[in-house]
Scaffold this motif. Sequence first.
Motif, PDB file in Angstrom:
ATOM      1  N   GLU A 136       0.846  -1.193   0.000  1.00 29.26           N
ATOM      2  CA  GLU A 136       0.000   0.000   0.000  1.00 29.26           C
ATOM      3  C   GLU A 136       0.879   1.240   0.000  1.00 29.26           C
ATOM      4  N   ALA A 137       0.429   2.275  -0.698  1.00 27.73           N
ATOM      5  CA  ALA A 137       1.187   3.524  -0.739  1.00 27.73           C
ATOM      6  C   ALA A 137       1.288   4.119   0.659  1.00 27.73           C
ATOM      7  N   PRO A 138       2.399   4.767   0.974  1.00 27.62           N
ATOM      8  CA  PRO A 138       2.582   5.335   2.321  1.00 27.62           C
ATOM      9  C   PRO A 138       1.627   6.488   2.577  1.00 27.62           C
ATOM     10  N   ALA A 139       1.243   6.628   3.832  1.00 29.73           N
ATOM     11  CA  ALA A 139       0.381   7.741   4.245  1.00 29.73           C
ATOM     12  C   ALA A 139       1.230   8.982   4.455  1.00 29.73           C
ATOM     13  N   ILE A 140       0.681  10.119   4.069  1.00 32.51           N
ATOM     14  CA  ILE A 140       1.355  11.406   4.273  1.00 32.51           C
ATOM     15  C   ILE A 140       0.433  12.283   5.102  1.00 32.51           C
ATOM     16  N   ASN A 141       0.928  12.738   6.248  1.00 36.92           N
ATOM     17  CA  ASN A 141       0.093  13.528   7.152  1.00 36.92           C
ATOM     18  C   ASN A 141       0.452  15.010   7.152  1.00 36.92           C
ATOM     19  N   SER A 142       1.423  15.385   6.315  1.00 37.74           N
ATOM     20  CA  SER A 142       1.921  16.761   6.332  1.00 37.74           C
ATOM     21  C   SER A 142       1.144  17.687   5.414  1.00 37.74           C
ATOM     22  N   GLY A 143       0.304  17.141   4.551  1.00 35.86           N
ATOM     23  CA  GLY A 143      -0.381  17.955   3.566  1.00 35.86           C
ATOM     24  C   GLY A 143       0.253  17.876   2.193  1.00 35.86           C
ATOM     25  N   SER A 144       1.410  17.208   2.081  1.00 37.91           N
ATOM     26  CA  SER A 144       2.062  17.041   0.787  1.00 37.91           C
ATOM     27  C   SER A 144       1.331  15.995  -0.050  1.00 37.91           C
ATOM     28  N   GLU A 145       1.572  16.047  -1.350  1.00 38.11           N
ATOM     29  CA  GLU A 145       0.937  15.108  -2.278  1.00 38.11           C
ATOM     30  C   GLU A 145       1.962  14.071  -2.731  1.00 38.11           C
ATOM     31  N   LYS A 162     -18.483  33.485  15.923  1.00 39.28           N
ATOM     32  CA  LYS A 162     -17.161  34.100  15.750  1.00 39.28           C
ATOM     33  C   LYS A 162     -16.372  33.410  14.647  1.00 39.28           C
ATOM     34  N   TRP A 163     -15.452  34.206  14.080  1.00 36.81           N
ATOM     35  CA  TRP A 163     -14.491  33.649  13.132  1.00 36.81           C
ATOM     36  C   TRP A 163     -13.353  32.995  13.901  1.00 36.81           C
ATOM     37  N   LEU A 164     -12.944  31.812  13.474  1.00 39.94           N
ATOM     38  CA  LEU A 164     -11.746  31.189  14.013  1.00 39.94           C
ATOM     39  C   LEU A 164     -10.543  31.666  13.212  1.00 39.94           C
ATOM     40  N   GLY A 165      -9.347  31.414  13.696  1.00 44.92           N
ATOM     41  CA  GLY A 165      -8.148  31.948  13.074  1.00 44.92           C
ATOM     42  C   GLY A 165      -7.860  31.368  11.701  1.00 44.92           C
ATOM     43  N   TRP A 166      -7.098  32.135  10.912  1.00 46.45           N
ATOM     44  CA  TRP A 166      -6.668  31.665   9.598  1.00 46.45           C
ATOM     45  C   TRP A 166      -5.729  30.475   9.754  1.00 46.45           C
ATOM     46  N   VAL A 167      -5.815  29.510   8.842  1.00 45.35           N
ATOM     47  CA  VAL A 167      -4.883  28.381   8.810  1.00 45.35           C
ATOM     48  C   VAL A 167      -4.352  28.241   7.382  1.00 45.35           C
ATOM     49  N   THR A 168      -3.227  27.551   7.249  1.00 43.51           N
ATOM     50  CA  THR A 168      -2.605  27.387   5.931  1.00 43.51           C
ATOM     51  C   THR A 168      -2.231  25.939   5.624  1.00 43.51           C
ATOM     52  N   GLY A 169      -2.411  25.040   6.584  1.00 37.67           N
ATOM     53  CA  GLY A 169      -1.977  23.664   6.400  1.00 37.67           C
ATOM     54  C   GLY A 169      -3.052  22.762   5.813  1.00 37.67           C
ATOM     55  N   TYR A 170      -2.667  21.496   5.651  1.00 37.73           N
ATOM     56  CA  TYR A 170      -3.609  20.466   5.185  1.00 37.73           C
ATOM     57  C   TYR A 170      -3.207  19.178   5.893  1.00 37.73           C
ATOM     58  N   ASN A 194      -2.977  24.225  12.841  1.00 31.19           N
ATOM     59  CA  ASN A 194      -2.801  24.834  11.528  1.00 31.19           C
ATOM     60  C   ASN A 194      -3.085  23.864  10.382  1.00 31.19           C
ATOM     61  N   GLY A 195      -3.517  22.658  10.694  1.00 35.25           N
ATOM     62  CA  GLY A 195      -3.753  21.670   9.649  1.00 35.25           C
ATOM     63  C   GLY A 195      -5.129  21.747   9.028  1.00 35.25           C
TER      64      GLY A 195
END
Length: 371
Positions: A159-168, A290-298, A305-306
């Motif tokens: 099986e292909a490895p899992a990536i948890n960082s947001g990379s493809e 309320k608005w929650l904070g901006w995030v940039t991760g995946y 930040n994910g």
Amino acid sequence: MKKFGIDTSKWQGDFNFAAAKANEGVEFAILKIGGGDSGLYKDIQFENSYKKCAECGLDKGAYFFGHAMNMDEAKKETDYLISLLKGKRFEYPVFYDVEADMLNIGRELLTDIIKYILEALEKAGYWAGIYGSADNIQYYADDTQLTRWSHWLAGYSAEAPAINSGSELQIWQFGGSTNKIRSNKINGTVVDQNYCYVDFPAKIKEAGLNGYPKTESNTAISPDTTTASTQVTVKPDIIYAIKTAANGWLPEVKNTEDYAGLENKSATGVMIKLSDGTPVKYRVHTTAGKWLGWVTGYNKSDYYNGYAGDDKTPIDAIEIKCDKYTIKYKVSSLQSGEAYYAVVSDDTTAGGDSYAGVFGNPVDKLMAWIE
């Protein structure tokens, strides 16, 4: 799509690439061009392998075995690698191989070295990427800072490895001497084997990278380029997913192929990224008012930040921002049924709305695309 390929070095000797292509279904080869682990050197089979691939029409990429232990060594390796690349054409990326002693220099320094080298390769006109084991890249480097570069990752399993960082995961090295999918030999020789999920030859030629000439439609590919022709050729996919309190994270979707979410189930989290790693930031408004904070991760494992959302309070509005591309998106809610609210755009300078949704009405579905 999925293409089958190999990667070779001096250890495969005078390899018969034409036979591998004709008899074994090999569609690409990534060639070791050199390294820095024994001084700076060119792989003794590189020129021969490059010539053979060109003669039989086999698409090729290159990798450099890294050994930069500090920024000064990173600069020397980069300059040397670029000197080896000159005069050559590659249909697959140029990868920097991160393993061995480099894993012991510390996470922050390793990440800075990788970023420096990949950025330098890009400035020199190459499609740059990183190679390593999936576990090592995520553990020893901060892969959340490397998501915009192509990832060629090793994981010797079925099986292909899992990536948890947001990379493809764009190329998966699934076997070497250990191979749980097929024979570990090509042409009777043990060789590393890979699956690729991206049409690199088309993208690289369109962008005028890796030694291919620039044309009117690809005169630039830098983040500052805003011409319509360039946006068409390099426009990435927008990938996104929604979480509900009852169902957890639901399957991610791409562009308008489907919607993210589950009808009549309130979203409590959302993740958004672009396939080429271009930065995108996003935030959510909840029914708590309320608005929650901006995030940039995946990264569904990164609460801070994910992804956007607090896992428990229903989301009633979503806002997305991207400096490079115009992202359009729409949501539906429990109150709207199957109907979506109006399409909004992150391009507020052109009169676009600032967010999708209606305060107080929990969102259940999201659809997004790049114009």
